[in-house]
Write a protein that holds these residues in place. Structure first.
Motif, PDB file in Angstrom:
ATOM      1  N   GLN A 287       0.846  -1.185   0.000  1.00 39.12           N
ATOM      2  CA  GLN A 287       0.000   0.000   0.000  1.00 39.12           C
ATOM      3  C   GLN A 287       0.888   1.243   0.000  1.00 39.12           C
ATOM      4  OE1 GLN A 287      -2.514  -0.003   3.404  1.00 39.12           O
ATOM      5  NE2 GLN A 287      -3.595   1.854   2.817  1.00 39.12           N
TER       6      GLN A 287
ATOM      7  N   ASN B 254      -2.773   5.378  -0.166  1.00 36.04           N
ATOM      8  CA  ASN B 254      -3.548   4.195   0.218  1.00 36.04           C
ATOM      9  C   ASN B 254      -3.886   3.279  -0.952  1.00 36.04           C
ATOM     10  OD1 ASN B 254      -3.535   4.987   2.945  1.00 36.04           O
ATOM     11  ND2 ASN B 254      -5.282   6.327   2.563  1.00 36.04           N
TER      12      ASN B 254
ATOM     13  N   LYS C 116      -3.063   0.380  -3.802  1.00 35.38           N
ATOM     14  CA  LYS C 116      -2.256  -0.833  -3.762  1.00 35.38           C
ATOM     15  C   LYS C 116      -1.419  -0.956  -5.037  1.00 35.38           C
ATOM     16  CE  LYS C 116      -4.803  -3.513  -0.492  1.00 35.38           C
ATOM     17  NZ  LYS C 116      -4.509  -2.631   0.570  1.00 35.38           N
TER      18      LYS C 116
END
Length: 187
Positions: A71, A108, A110
């Motif tokens: 992340q 945040n 991925k």
């Protein structure tokens, strides 16, 4: 040591000290002559894509690359910090490895990070991401038949071409490889 028969999609080969990821491979057995393996490979560091053919049974060096989904947290000024959501380990990726990925990455989000001998060597984003249009000229009402486009700035700062009817604040789906507009996203 492995042979060319062990090559699969996603394999990482060490050729002349450079790491290459196999994008596509095909085992070929012609009517005449010996079998061979035709591959399309991407250089892990530079991103250059080449075609290479190996004779059947030729010796190749397969490298072990650890791929982990991580992340994105923040940019600390010298690099981009990612965290493994399972172990909470943090890794800093250099701007050189990030490349154009910074144009599509929000906090945040991925991404998949590949490491070789503990050192991050590449970053893979999802095929598409959803970003908000932060600036674009006002849309032209009624001009939907021409299929024209106009420039729009995304929340990451990347500029892309979008249809004339899109307005500021609209969320759009963008291809992370080409940077092309794929469509509108309704919340």
């Amino acid at each position: 040591m492995a042979t060319s028969n062990d090559i699969k999609n996603g394999s990482v080969l060490n050729i002349d000290g450079n790491l290459w990821t196999v994008i596509d491979f095909q085992h070929v057995k012609p009517g005449k002559g010996g079998a061979f393996v035709r591959t399309k490979m991407k250089n892990v560091l530079s991103g250059k894509v080449v075609d290479k053919t190996f004779n059947a049974g030729a010796k190749v060096t397969l490298e072990v690359v650890d791929r982990r989904d991580m992340q994105y947290l923040y940019n600390d000024g010298s690099g981009y910090v990612f965290m493994d959501p399972n172990t909470f380990d943090q890794v800093t990726i250099s701007p050189e490895i990030m490349g154009d990925a910074t144009d599509f990455l929000l906090e945040n989000e991925k991404a998949s990070i590949g490491s070789h001998n503990g050192n991050p060597i590449f970053l893979e984003l999802p095929a598409s991401v959803v970003l908000e249009v932060t600036y674009t000229e006002p849309g032209l009402q009624g001009d939907r038949s021409s299929g024209g486009t106009k420039p729009a700035t995304l929340e990451t700062g990347r500029e892309i071409q979008v249809p004339l009817f899109l307005e500021q604040g609209t969320k759009v789906k963008v291809n992370t490889e080409s940077g092309d507009y794929l469509g509108r996203v309704n919340d």
